[in-house]
Write a protein that holds these residues in place. Sequence first.
Motif, mmCIF file in Angstrom:
data_model
loop_
_atom_site.group_PDB
_atom_site.id
_atom_site.type_symbol
_atom_site.label_atom_id
_atom_site.label_comp_id
_atom_site.label_asym_id
_atom_site.label_seq_id
_atom_site.Cartn_x
_atom_site.Cartn_y
_atom_site.Cartn_z
ATOM 1 N N PHE A 1 -42.380 -42.703 -27.278
ATOM 2 C CA PHE A 1 -42.300 -43.390 -28.173
ATOM 3 C C PHE A 1 -43.278 -43.687 -28.539
ATOM 4 O O PHE A 1 -43.445 -44.133 -30.125
ATOM 5 C CB PHE A 1 -41.866 -44.688 -27.576
ATOM 6 C CG PHE A 1 -42.216 -46.076 -28.163
ATOM 7 C CD1 PHE A 1 -41.244 -46.776 -28.839
ATOM 8 C CD2 PHE A 1 -43.441 -47.031 -28.081
ATOM 9 C CE1 PHE A 1 -41.651 -47.605 -29.370
ATOM 10 C CE2 PHE A 1 -43.468 -47.826 -28.021
ATOM 11 C CZ PHE A 1 -43.146 -48.590 -29.677
ATOM 12 N N LEU A 2 -44.503 -43.249 -27.773
ATOM 13 C CA LEU A 2 -45.976 -43.170 -28.910
ATOM 14 C C LEU A 2 -46.344 -42.166 -29.353
ATOM 15 O O LEU A 2 -46.964 -42.605 -30.480
ATOM 16 C CB LEU A 2 -46.716 -43.657 -27.241
ATOM 17 C CG LEU A 2 -47.243 -44.582 -26.221
ATOM 18 C CD1 LEU A 2 -48.415 -44.000 -24.662
ATOM 19 C CD2 LEU A 2 -47.410 -45.806 -27.202
ATOM 20 N N PHE A 3 -45.846 -40.682 -29.003
ATOM 21 C CA PHE A 3 -45.611 -39.560 -30.295
ATOM 22 C C PHE A 3 -44.478 -40.769 -31.415
ATOM 23 O O PHE A 3 -44.981 -40.281 -32.651
ATOM 24 C CB PHE A 3 -45.401 -39.037 -29.672
ATOM 25 C CG PHE A 3 -44.929 -37.333 -29.876
ATOM 26 C CD1 PHE A 3 -46.350 -36.843 -30.572
ATOM 27 C CD2 PHE A 3 -43.926 -36.616 -30.934
ATOM 28 C CE1 PHE A 3 -45.790 -35.213 -30.929
ATOM 29 C CE2 PHE A 3 -43.465 -35.789 -31.260
ATOM 30 C CZ PHE A 3 -45.163 -34.991 -31.604
ATOM 31 N N THR A 4 -44.095 -40.440 -31.459
ATOM 32 C CA THR A 4 -42.578 -40.929 -32.532
ATOM 33 C C THR A 4 -43.164 -42.275 -33.090
ATOM 34 O O THR A 4 -43.388 -41.993 -34.519
ATOM 35 C CB THR A 4 -41.660 -40.690 -32.135
ATOM 36 O OG1 THR A 4 -40.905 -41.950 -31.480
ATOM 37 C CG2 THR A 4 -40.333 -39.026 -30.895
ATOM 38 N N LEU B 1 -45.330 -44.811 -38.015
ATOM 39 C CA LEU B 1 -46.182 -45.749 -38.565
ATOM 40 C C LEU B 1 -46.592 -45.257 -40.002
ATOM 41 O O LEU B 1 -47.173 -45.780 -40.531
ATOM 42 C CB LEU B 1 -46.948 -46.480 -37.671
ATOM 43 C CG LEU B 1 -46.610 -47.003 -36.470
ATOM 44 C CD1 LEU B 1 -47.186 -47.786 -35.045
ATOM 45 C CD2 LEU B 1 -46.197 -47.801 -37.088
ATOM 46 N N GLN B 2 -47.572 -43.870 -39.598
ATOM 47 C CA GLN B 2 -48.605 -43.069 -40.761
ATOM 48 C C GLN B 2 -47.947 -42.443 -41.501
ATOM 49 O O GLN B 2 -47.295 -41.914 -42.113
ATOM 50 C CB GLN B 2 -49.372 -42.303 -39.994
ATOM 51 C CG GLN B 2 -50.232 -43.806 -39.017
ATOM 52 C CD GLN B 2 -51.388 -41.884 -39.022
ATOM 53 O OE1 GLN B 2 -52.068 -41.691 -39.407
ATOM 54 N NE2 GLN B 2 -51.549 -42.280 -37.581
ATOM 55 N N LEU C 1 -36.187 -34.172 -31.484
ATOM 56 C CA LEU C 1 -35.446 -34.814 -32.113
ATOM 57 C C LEU C 1 -36.303 -35.564 -33.722
ATOM 58 O O LEU C 1 -34.863 -34.986 -34.350
ATOM 59 C CB LEU C 1 -34.186 -35.894 -31.052
ATOM 60 C CG LEU C 1 -33.256 -36.620 -31.554
ATOM 61 C CD1 LEU C 1 -32.117 -35.760 -31.950
ATOM 62 C CD2 LEU C 1 -33.007 -37.423 -31.009
ATOM 63 N N PHE C 2 -36.666 -35.851 -33.196
ATOM 64 C CA PHE C 2 -37.613 -37.002 -34.058
ATOM 65 C C PHE C 2 -38.356 -35.853 -35.162
ATOM 66 O O PHE C 2 -37.737 -35.979 -36.108
ATOM 67 C CB PHE C 2 -38.555 -37.601 -33.402
ATOM 68 C CG PHE C 2 -39.219 -38.585 -34.587
ATOM 69 C CD1 PHE C 2 -38.767 -40.101 -35.441
ATOM 70 C CD2 PHE C 2 -41.034 -37.871 -35.306
ATOM 71 C CE1 PHE C 2 -40.083 -40.799 -35.657
ATOM 72 C CE2 PHE C 2 -41.301 -39.098 -36.288
ATOM 73 C CZ PHE C 2 -40.960 -40.153 -36.422
ATOM 74 N N LEU C 3 -38.758 -35.018 -35.162
ATOM 75 C CA LEU C 3 -39.344 -34.206 -35.918
ATOM 76 C C LEU C 3 -38.259 -33.195 -36.269
ATOM 77 O O LEU C 3 -38.341 -32.665 -38.018
ATOM 78 C CB LEU C 3 -40.620 -33.182 -35.623
ATOM 79 C CG LEU C 3 -41.352 -33.558 -34.776
ATOM 80 C CD1 LEU C 3 -41.914 -32.868 -33.730
ATOM 81 C CD2 LEU C 3 -42.405 -33.901 -36.269
ATOM 82 N N GLY D 1 -32.348 -41.966 -34.901
ATOM 83 C CA GLY D 1 -31.386 -41.420 -33.315
ATOM 84 C C GLY D 1 -32.411 -40.691 -32.349
ATOM 85 O O GLY D 1 -32.263 -40.678 -31.956
ATOM 86 N N THR D 2 -33.659 -41.792 -32.885
ATOM 87 C CA THR D 2 -34.850 -41.337 -31.651
ATOM 88 C C THR D 2 -34.652 -42.888 -31.232
ATOM 89 O O THR D 2 -34.564 -42.494 -29.196
ATOM 90 C CB THR D 2 -36.079 -41.626 -32.009
ATOM 91 O OG1 THR D 2 -36.432 -40.209 -32.831
ATOM 92 C CG2 THR D 2 -37.183 -41.163 -30.894
#
Length: 484
Positions: free
Chosen positions: A301-304, A309-310, A429-431, A446-447
């Motif tokens: 969660f912190l990574f994605t 956000l940016q 998955l996010f990337l 999806g995340t």
Amino acid sequence: MTQTTQMRRTVPASRERGGSGGLILAIVLLGQFMAILDVNIVNVALPTLRADLHASGAMLQLVVAGYVISYAVLLISGARLGDIAGHRRMFHLGLTVFTLGSLACGLAPTTGTLIVFRFLQGAGAALMTPQVMSMIQRNFSGAARARALGAYSTVIAGGVVVGQVAGGLLVSADLFGAGWRTVFLVNVPIGILLLAAGPRVLPADKGHRGAGLDLQGLLVFTPAVLLFVLPLILGHEMGWPAWTPASLAAGIMLFGVFITVERRVAARGGRPLISGRVLRAPGLAPATATLLLGPGTWGAFLFTTTLHLQGDLRLSPLESGLAFIPCVAAFALVGLNWQRLPAHWHPRLIPAGFTVAAAAYLCVGPLAGGGVPYELLTAMIGLGLGVMPIIITVALQHVPVSDAADGSGLLLTVMQLGQVIGVATVGTLFLTIAHDSGSTRQAEYGTGWALAAVALLAAGSALFLALRRTKPAAPVADCLTSVP
């Protein structure tokens, strides 16, 4: 007589109170704070780092995961080395490695060298941080120890909060044009200060050669983790070449070899890295599963969220760092106050917390447009995941005090590895979705579903821990109840 009892009887009164005790605590907790800070401080710097070093998504994952992998794999061995060579000596050695690793990270010319130095940083943290609790246990007792442990818990929770915000502040300040490099270089003057003060303040102690290190287990466990995690991070970006499934299979096989090695070490009367006796203790199996799954969602969660956000939300590093305050503040609120509740509530809070987090994760995609609803959502996630510190305490209630240190080390290692696997899998998955759709907001759908599914699995495994009615084997040392 147990080691804990011996320590309590040999605590010098002068170090339980007054200036000396305060200086001891300040030095060891500042070292612990830096180690926790570096798990999270890099998150907010990732987009800037990617632009500067032209890093791929997989390389960004390794920048985050490399530190945690090294920290997790070497954590138990770091604790054992403190027993063998002395806790003060290993604290200083770990601090030296961590400080040099931070300097090297800040000066790294390429993503590849940065990843290597992040592994070095993690090794330093693994040598340094286990000594913190040992020195608190050796130098404080009674009410002084309770206050020291309270300060330790505050540092752990505060490191998460400050890491996200400090990363944004340092990158936005762009001191001396260093940009993202300042998130690593900030450790260097602090480390030098601690290295100068430590020998004068921290009490000397002698190790005992009877403590077992289990080099055989470490030499098998380390490649097993790397062979399993690296293809999860690199596989998609490289098109899943033949070496990736082969590496996964080899990693799984090595885990089997590791189990065999550990059984042989125990049969010879040695002290295995992970004891089968500890694993068989009531509650350890569901606690291990819960700590593999739950923290995995936190790391992912912190990574994605930082990338989103940016990304589509176009927040600056400072703004994205500040955006995490509701989440990590809610996490800290639960983590610092759950012990005020009746004891019979504690096991039940764990599945309840992960269920709350799962429900919140389902809304990550629909509310990914930002604003107040999104901030409230992240606070709900932090509130749910704030139950993670409870897991170790509840699990160790059923572990004999003689095995409490090994049990705690096992659970902390699993928790760190869970974060690595979360970043490797959900992060990939996010990337992937973000790349295919050209939108980080689309990737949040999806995340969110993936995180919700994993959080529900964590809630399910925590139910087995909450429903146990086994009588505790013995009181567990109060120094083993906090989560780094």
